[in-house]
Design an enzyme around this catalytic site. Structure first.
Site, PDB file in Angstrom:
ATOM      1  CG  LEU A 126       0.981  -4.307  12.868  1.00 37.79           C
ATOM      2  CD1 LEU A 126       0.695  -2.883  13.318  1.00 37.79           C
ATOM      3  CD2 LEU A 126       2.429  -4.693  13.156  1.00 37.79           C
ATOM      4  CG  LEU A 147      -6.726  -5.318   7.578  1.00 37.99           C
ATOM      5  CD1 LEU A 147      -5.314  -4.985   8.039  1.00 37.99           C
ATOM      6  CD2 LEU A 147      -6.699  -6.253   6.381  1.00 37.99           C
ATOM      7  CG  ASP A 148      -7.624  -1.810   6.407  1.00 39.70           C
ATOM      8  OD1 ASP A 148      -7.525  -2.514   5.391  1.00 39.70           O
ATOM      9  OD2 ASP A 148      -6.674  -1.206   6.929  1.00 39.70           O
ATOM     10  CG  ASN A 169      -3.492   2.306   8.697  1.00 40.55           C
ATOM     11  OD1 ASN A 169      -2.388   2.492   8.201  1.00 40.55           O
ATOM     12  ND2 ASN A 169      -4.461   1.647   8.070  1.00 40.55           N
ATOM     13  CG  HIS A 191      -7.754   1.681   4.205  1.00 42.31           C
ATOM     14  ND1 HIS A 191      -6.986   0.584   3.887  1.00 42.31           N
ATOM     15  CD2 HIS A 191      -8.913   1.539   3.517  1.00 42.31           C
ATOM     16  CE1 HIS A 191      -7.646  -0.194   3.052  1.00 42.31           C
ATOM     17  NE2 HIS A 191      -8.828   0.361   2.814  1.00 42.31           N
ATOM     18  NE  ARG A 232       0.567 -12.297   9.857  1.00 46.96           N
ATOM     19  CZ  ARG A 232       0.791 -11.517   8.784  1.00 46.96           C
ATOM     20  NH1 ARG A 232       1.516 -10.428   8.915  1.00 46.96           N
ATOM     21  NH2 ARG A 232       0.313 -11.857   7.605  1.00 46.96           N
TER      22      ARG A 232
HETATM   23  C1  GRF Z   1      -0.838   5.189   0.259  1.00 50.90           C
HETATM   24  O1  GRF Z   1      -1.867   5.005  -0.680  1.00 50.90           O
HETATM   25  C2  GRF Z   1      -1.399   4.906   1.634  1.00 50.90           C
HETATM   26  O2  GRF Z   1      -2.769   5.206   1.736  1.00 50.90           O
HETATM   27  C3  GRF Z   1      -1.215   3.442   1.756  1.00 50.90           C
HETATM   28  O3  GRF Z   1       0.089   3.224   1.223  1.00 50.90           O
HETATM   29  C4  GRF Z   1       0.225   4.101   0.072  1.00 50.90           C
HETATM   30  C5  GRF Z   1       1.645   4.617  -0.032  1.00 50.90           C
HETATM   31  O4  GRF Z   1       1.863   5.457   1.059  1.00 50.90           O
HETATM   32  N1  GRF Z   1      -1.354   3.016   3.120  1.00 50.90           N
HETATM   33  P1  GRF Z   1       3.291   6.232   1.271  1.00 50.90           P
HETATM   34  O5  GRF Z   1       3.566   7.051   0.039  1.00 50.90           O
HETATM   35  O6  GRF Z   1       4.363   5.157   1.447  1.00 50.90           O
HETATM   36  O7  GRF Z   1       3.057   7.068   2.480  1.00 50.90           O
END
Ligand code: GRF
Length: 196
Positions: free
Chosen positions: A93, A144-145, A107, A109, A65
């Site tokens: 990350l 995370l999240d 971010n 989620h 990473r």
């Molecule tokens: C979405 O559900 C977002 O919440 C998650 O990835 C999915 C696709 O997102 N993080 P996008 O269409 O690539 O913005």
């Protein structure tokens, strides 16, 4: 004018919504769209919108990473962003990367955090028999999240909902929530405390 770099892994529908929102008297503009997948559909959409793009394939780094992030940092730092937005970015990350951008990285989620951090959020909500689902914009921290929340939008879970049907319903709200949160965040971000 605040400079925003957006990280994607796929179609980039949230990136498009963010980029389209940064016009007129909006205090920020997109300066880079970067992806861990050179084939991410969002890169084409970004180019069509005239936004600079970069791609660093994470696969050759075989799980190292730190090495992948060092490569990804190059185009990001060259763009001199004030804010980093993760938008459908599917790589975890390292704390070192996060610390570099802490307080300036957002971010989105697809769940009502703190419920359902991680993956398969819609399936988990349906299987738990929840009556509602939604999405959360939060500041990114090393956990995370997790991190301070900027906003949430809720949608009903309907009888017979499949994860895909629920995801589509939530995605509509993501495209409203994320630009709204970014604007509020950019408005209150101190001038000149850019990312180095
Ligand atoms: C979405 O559900 C977002 O919440 C998650 O990835 C999915 C696709 O997102 N993080 P996008 O269409 O690539 O913005």
């Amino acid at each position: 004018m605040k400079r925003v770099a957006i990280l994607i892994s796929g179609g980039g529908s949230n990136m498009v919504a963010l980029a389209k929102s940064m016009v007129g008297d909006h205090p920020a503009r997109p300066v880079l769209v970067a992806s861990n997948d050179p084939n991410a559909g969002g890169l084409v959409r970004a180019r069509d919108m005239g936004i600079a793009t970069a791609a660093v394939d994470h696969r050759p780094f075989k799980g190292d990473r730190a090495a992948f992030e060092a490569a990804l940092l190059e185009p990001i730092l060259a763009a001199e962003p004030d804010i980093l937005c993760l938008a459908g970015f599917m790589r975890v990350l390292t704390p070192a990367f996060v610390q570099r951008f802490e307080g300036r990285m957002l971010n989105i989620h697809p769940s009502l955090l703190p419920k359902y951090p991680g993956l398969h959020t819609h399936r988990r909500a349906i299987e738990a028999g929840d009556s509602e689902a939604g999405c959360t914009v939060h500041e990114v921290t090393a956990i995370l999240d997790d991190g301070p929340m900027l906003g949430q939008m809720r949608v009903p879970i309907l009888p017979g909902d499949t994860p895909d049907a629920l995801a589509a319903r939530v995605l509509v709200q993501e495209h409203i929530l994320y630009p709204t949160c970014l604007r509020a965040f950019a408005d209150r971000l101190p001038i000149g405390a850019g990312i180095r």
